[in-house]
Motif scaffolding. Structure first.
Motif, PDB file in Angstrom:
ATOM      1  N   THR A 179       0.842  -1.191   0.000  1.00 18.58           N
ATOM      2  CA  THR A 179       0.000   0.000   0.000  1.00 18.58           C
ATOM      3  C   THR A 179       0.880   1.244   0.000  1.00 18.58           C
ATOM      4  O   THR A 179       1.859   1.322   0.757  1.00 18.58           O
ATOM      5  N   VAL A 180       0.532   2.188  -0.882  1.00 15.01           N
ATOM      6  CA  VAL A 180       1.172   3.503  -0.852  1.00 15.01           C
ATOM      7  C   VAL A 180       0.095   4.583  -0.763  1.00 15.01           C
ATOM      8  O   VAL A 180       0.350   5.750  -1.049  1.00 15.01           O
ATOM      9  N   ASP A 181      -1.111   4.161  -0.360  1.00 15.86           N
ATOM     10  CA  ASP A 181      -2.176   5.128  -0.124  1.00 15.86           C
ATOM     11  C   ASP A 181      -1.773   6.023   1.046  1.00 15.86           C
ATOM     12  O   ASP A 181      -1.506   5.534   2.153  1.00 15.86           O
ATOM     13  N   LEU A 182      -1.710   7.320   0.786  1.00 19.02           N
ATOM     14  CA  LEU A 182      -1.153   8.221   1.793  1.00 19.02           C
ATOM     15  C   LEU A 182      -2.002   8.282   3.052  1.00 19.02           C
ATOM     16  O   LEU A 182      -1.471   8.375   4.169  1.00 19.02           O
ATOM     17  N   ALA A 183      -3.324   8.229   2.911  1.00 12.57           N
ATOM     18  CA  ALA A 183      -4.182   8.244   4.092  1.00 12.57           C
ATOM     19  C   ALA A 183      -3.932   7.003   4.949  1.00 12.57           C
ATOM     20  O   ALA A 183      -3.861   7.080   6.183  1.00 12.57           O
ATOM     21  N   THR A 184      -3.782   5.853   4.286  1.00 14.88           N
ATOM     22  CA  THR A 184      -3.489   4.612   5.010  1.00 14.88           C
ATOM     23  C   THR A 184      -2.147   4.700   5.713  1.00 14.88           C
ATOM     24  O   THR A 184      -2.007   4.311   6.886  1.00 14.88           O
ATOM     25  N   LEU A 185      -1.164   5.216   5.020  1.00 13.64           N
ATOM     26  CA  LEU A 185       0.169   5.326   5.610  1.00 13.64           C
ATOM     27  C   LEU A 185       0.182   6.287   6.799  1.00 13.64           C
ATOM     28  O   LEU A 185       0.907   6.051   7.779  1.00 13.64           O
ATOM     29  N   ASP A 209       6.330  13.023  -0.668  1.00 12.89           N
ATOM     30  CA  ASP A 209       4.957  12.780  -0.230  1.00 12.89           C
ATOM     31  C   ASP A 209       4.898  11.654   0.796  1.00 12.89           C
ATOM     32  O   ASP A 209       4.156  11.728   1.779  1.00 12.89           O
ATOM     33  N   LEU A 210       5.678  10.606   0.572  1.00 13.59           N
ATOM     34  CA  LEU A 210       5.717   9.513   1.538  1.00 13.59           C
ATOM     35  C   LEU A 210       6.272   9.997   2.870  1.00 13.59           C
ATOM     36  O   LEU A 210       5.786   9.612   3.941  1.00 13.59           O
ATOM     37  N   GLY A 211       7.277  10.852   2.808  1.00  8.88           N
ATOM     38  CA  GLY A 211       7.833  11.405   4.034  1.00  8.88           C
ATOM     39  C   GLY A 211       6.819  12.247   4.795  1.00  8.88           C
ATOM     40  O   GLY A 211       6.734  12.173   6.027  1.00  8.88           O
ATOM     41  N   ARG A 212       6.041  13.038   4.080  1.00  3.64           N
ATOM     42  CA  ARG A 212       5.028  13.852   4.750  1.00  3.64           C
ATOM     43  C   ARG A 212       3.952  12.981   5.398  1.00  3.64           C
ATOM     44  O   ARG A 212       3.287  13.412   6.348  1.00  3.64           O
TER      45      ARG A 212
END
Length: 275
Positions: A179-185, A209-212
């Motif tokens: 998963t790379v869904d930002l809300a999930t992360l 974006d992943l870091g944020r």
């Protein structure tokens, strides 16, 4: 704790996620090191496929150890993918990982997915994590849970339960590929009190974006190996079709950045890599 282990841990607490590219042989690791990557992982699929063996079945313990031995001369911090530890016995897993640590390896990935597409019992993986940490306390154990990777129903509760159990057993980081869904992360990084590792997906969010979203580490997994295979096939097909370049035509993109024979030779020590 060794300087290398301290440095590797610190890379998980930087302003930007640690990008951990995954190599499958000496040349790929040396090329990544030459491009300035301080930390490198291995890819179990690449190591297995290069050896003519299936991935995820515990069949490449010897090949993985041999690769770590070759890579010990490179100026990188090395984390090794050991699948599920190449054994069901926590003591045997710990002994194997201790041997890797003796070669200078600073981290391992230890996963709970099985070759048959199911998840191992939570306690079994937690016992392996605990055994490894007891044997090699300084090693960074990245406990991977394949809840999203295997497409289990309602993965969030299982992911959090497994992450907490692995942390309680001593895991230093948690890897949740699939998963790379930002809300999930964002939920995962809020609920898991350890550096979270995500698997990069082409077309998905970038490092910033992943870091944020709170992600501390981003792995490429088997992507680089599969991209190399795609380039092999594309070049062979082009040569078979008549050649790589049309006179006065554009240079094929697959040749951009192509290293020369001498440059590849230069990646390998004059006496050869250790075996």
């Amino acid at each position: 704790m060794t300087t290398s282990c301290v440095e590797f841990r610190a890379l998980h607490h930087s302003n930007r996620p640690l990008l951990l590219p995954n190599a499958w042989d000496y040349a790929s690791a040396a090329a990544l090191a030459a491009r300035g990557h301080r930390a490198i992982g291995t890819t179990s699929l690449g190591v297995a496929a290069a050896a003519g063996r299936p991935d995820g079945t515990g069949a490449t313990a010897a090949e993985t150890l041999a690769l770590a031995r070759r890579l010990r001369t490179l100026p990188v911090l090395l984390s090794v993918d050991v699948e599920a530890g190449f054994s069901a016995d926590p003591a045997a897993v710990a002994e194997y990982v201790a041997e890797l640590a003796g070669l200078g390896v600073v981290g391992v990935n230890l996963e709970d997915g099985r070759a048959d597409g199911t998840l191992s019992d939570l306690e079994d993986t937690a016992d392996k994590v605990a055994a490894v940490k007891a044997a090699v306390p300084d090693l960074f154990v990245n406990a991977r849970t394949d809840t999203w990777w295997l497409g289990v129903d309602d993965p969030m509760p299982q992911t959090l339960a497994r992450a907490r159990a692995y942390q309680a057993a001593g895991a230093d980081g948690i890897f949740v590929p699939g998963t790379v869904d930002l809300a999930t992360l964002r939920v995962l990084t809020r609920e898991i009190d350890a550096p979270l590792n995500a698997l990069y997906q082409p077309g998905g969010p970038g490092l910033d974006d992943l870091g944020r979203a709170g992600v501390a580490r981003v792995s490429t997994g088997s992507l680089l190996f599969r991209a190399a295979l795609a380039a092999v096939v594309a070049v062979a097909d082009d040569v078979r079709a008549g050649g790589l370049a049309v006179p006065d035509g554009p240079r094929p993109a697959v040749l951009d950045g192509l290293p020369s024979y001498a440059e590849v030779q230069g990646l390998v020590p004059a006496g050869g890599a250790e075996t």
